[in-house]
Write a protein that holds these residues in place. Structure first.
Motif, PDB file in Angstrom:
ATOM      1  N   SER A  27       0.905  -1.134  -0.133  1.00  0.00           N
ATOM      2  CA  SER A  27       0.028  -0.030  -0.166  1.00  0.00           C
ATOM      3  C   SER A  27       0.902   1.170  -0.054  1.00  0.00           C
ATOM      4  N   LEU A  28       0.653   2.012  -1.009  1.00  0.00           N
ATOM      5  CA  LEU A  28       1.464   3.510  -1.121  1.00  0.00           C
ATOM      6  C   LEU A  28       1.095   4.210   0.112  1.00  0.00           C
ATOM      7  N   ASP A  29      -0.346   4.407   0.580  1.00  0.00           N
ATOM      8  CA  ASP A  29      -0.799   5.286   1.743  1.00  0.00           C
ATOM      9  C   ASP A  29      -0.098   4.802   2.837  1.00  0.00           C
ATOM     10  N   VAL A  30      -0.049   3.441   3.088  1.00  0.00           N
ATOM     11  CA  VAL A  30       0.728   2.995   4.264  1.00  0.00           C
ATOM     12  C   VAL A  30       2.262   3.173   4.556  1.00  0.00           C
ATOM     13  N   VAL A  46      15.330   6.857   4.743  1.00  0.00           N
ATOM     14  CA  VAL A  46      14.539   5.659   4.960  1.00  0.00           C
ATOM     15  C   VAL A  46      14.953   4.595   3.660  1.00  0.00           C
ATOM     16  N   LYS A  47      14.587   3.331   3.859  1.00  0.00           N
ATOM     17  CA  LYS A  47      15.019   2.418   2.861  1.00  0.00           C
ATOM     18  C   LYS A  47      13.774   1.514   2.490  1.00  0.00           C
ATOM     19  N   HIS A  48      13.616   1.369   1.276  1.00  0.00           N
ATOM     20  CA  HIS A  48      12.782   0.459   0.583  1.00  0.00           C
ATOM     21  C   HIS A  48      13.166  -0.818  -0.048  1.00  0.00           C
ATOM     22  N   SER A  83       4.032  -0.703  -7.308  1.00  0.00           N
ATOM     23  CA  SER A  83       4.565  -0.394  -8.798  1.00  0.00           C
ATOM     24  C   SER A  83       5.573   0.675  -8.919  1.00  0.00           C
ATOM     25  N   LYS A  84       6.055   0.737 -10.240  1.00  0.00           N
ATOM     26  CA  LYS A  84       6.870   1.879 -10.391  1.00  0.00           C
ATOM     27  C   LYS A  84       6.513   3.079 -10.259  1.00  0.00           C
ATOM     28  N   ILE A  88       8.002   5.852  -7.365  1.00  0.00           N
ATOM     29  CA  ILE A  88       8.546   7.250  -7.605  1.00  0.00           C
ATOM     30  C   ILE A  88       7.797   7.900  -6.834  1.00  0.00           C
ATOM     31  N   SER A  89       6.452   7.894  -6.567  1.00  0.00           N
ATOM     32  CA  SER A  89       5.880   8.694  -5.645  1.00  0.00           C
ATOM     33  C   SER A  89       6.455   8.629  -4.233  1.00  0.00           C
ATOM     34  N   LEU A  90       6.429   7.358  -3.547  1.00  0.00           N
ATOM     35  CA  LEU A  90       7.096   7.352  -2.226  1.00  0.00           C
ATOM     36  C   LEU A  90       8.337   8.120  -2.170  1.00  0.00           C
TER      37      LEU A  90
END
Length: 350
Positions: A27-30, A46-48, A83-84, A88-90
């Motif tokens: 979830s992008l929002d989360v 932060v690391k993804h 997703s890509k 990018i948004s994150l």
């Protein structure tokens, strides 16, 4: 080494990395909420985890179940991958807060994508620590690399480190134990020292999968310059890494305490100015232990040291006073002066 605007070395406070990883569950929002929570706790980076499952795994992965999950590793990553556009948004969101955003690419395609969107550094996970072709590919981008070294021996990781050396990029090596969570019986704090001795060009850090901040804070005392821990906005979430994730309060605690330890590590063994008031009453001054006449030759039983330390002669000079002749009579508990002792050269206290 330097990542974006952040210098990383033993001279600088430890860099605490909040690994969101796959805790957002796709979830992008989360994920954005976790980034915001890390930012509010004072975190700088932060690391993804970037998972392009088709390029990362084969169908055999659908039959492999990690010890910390009840579904296959394929299903775990497919459900949790952003997703890509979402990634990018994150990244854009994290950087809008002034944070540094990095990610672990688990495939060549993921590495290419992260380079295309302009990450300032790459993280290589323990599972890819011996994947020399991927390491070479990532290093070819010319950006700093942080590499975890879990499940590897010193000798086993030499080819990977050589690949980083050959590329000329700056890099950090993180001691790591890949069990989620890791009990202290298998965590290796010695690994921090062993990595530093084996690879003097590397910045050394600690990727922590234990429960609680103790191991990470201990790593700082051993010289770790980077601390990486899984992070979640709340441990009430479900996910394979939640059990070893810190929440915002623990993240702030780790940041604050690690900086305090780093500060203390650089203080030499001296009496500090704030200690002077304590020194004056806590140390003993030399006194007569009984009434003594003028001309008396001092014996060990004639003198002692008692508080406060405001006298002219400190206890450290006890032996120098023995055998000296008194130039005047002194009373019991009277602080002695250098001028009371014939033939004894005055000396400063320390």
């Amino acid at each position: 080494m330097k990542i974006a605007h952040r210098d990383i070395s033993p001279k600088h406070p430890p860099l605490v990395v909040a690994e969101i990883g796959i805790n957002h569950g796709g979830s992008l929002d989360v994920a954005k909420g976790m980034v915001l929570a890390a930012h509010r706790a004072g975190c700088e980076m932060v690391k993804h985890q970037t998972h392009f499952v088709d390029d990362e795994m084969t169908d055999e992965a659908k039959q492999i179940f990690p010890p910390n999950a009840d579904k296959s590793i394929w299903d775990v990553m497919e459900e949790c991958a952003l997703s890509k556009d979402d990634e990018i948004s994150l990244k854009t969101y994290a950087e809008s807060l002034g944070m540094i955003y990095i990610s672990t690419p688990f495939s060549r395609a993921a590495a290419d994508f992260l380079n295309d969107i302009g990450v300032s550094a790459f993280k290589i996970g323990s599972g890819e620590c011996n994947h020399v072709p991927l390491i070479r590919h990532i290093a070819s981008f010319g950006k700093p690399v942080i590499m975890s070294t879990g499940m590897q021996t010193i000798d086993g990781m030499r080819p990977s480190v050589q690949a980083l050396d050959d590329s000329g990029v700056d890099y950090a090596l993180l001691e790591c134990t890949n069990l989620y969570p890791s009990p202290p019986e298998i965590v290796s704090l010695q690994g921090i020292t062993e990595l530093r001795n084996a690879f003097p060009r590397a910045v050394i850090g600690f990727s922590d999968h234990s429960i609680g901040p103790e191991m990470a804070l201990s790593a700082v005392a051993l010289g770790a310059c980077i601390l990486e821990r899984h992070f979640t906005d709340t441990r009430y979430r479900k996910g394979p890494d939640i059990s070893c994730s810190m929440d915002p309060a623990e993240l702030k605690f780790l940041i604050d305490r690690s900086r305090e330890i780093h500060t203390a590590l650089h203080n030499p063994k001296v009496r500090t100015a704030p200690e002077e008031d304590v020194y004056r009453f806590a140390r003993g001054s030399m006194v007569a232990d009984r009434d003594l006449p003028a001309g008396h030759v001092v014996t060990p039983s004639d003198i002692w040291a008692r508080r406060p330390g405001s006298g002219e002669i400190s206890v450290q000079h006890f032996d120098r006073l023995v055998g000296a002749k008194l130039t005047r009579a002194v009373k019991r508990n009277q602080q002695l002066l250098w001028s009371d002792l014939d033939g004894v050269k005055p000396q400063a206290n320390s």
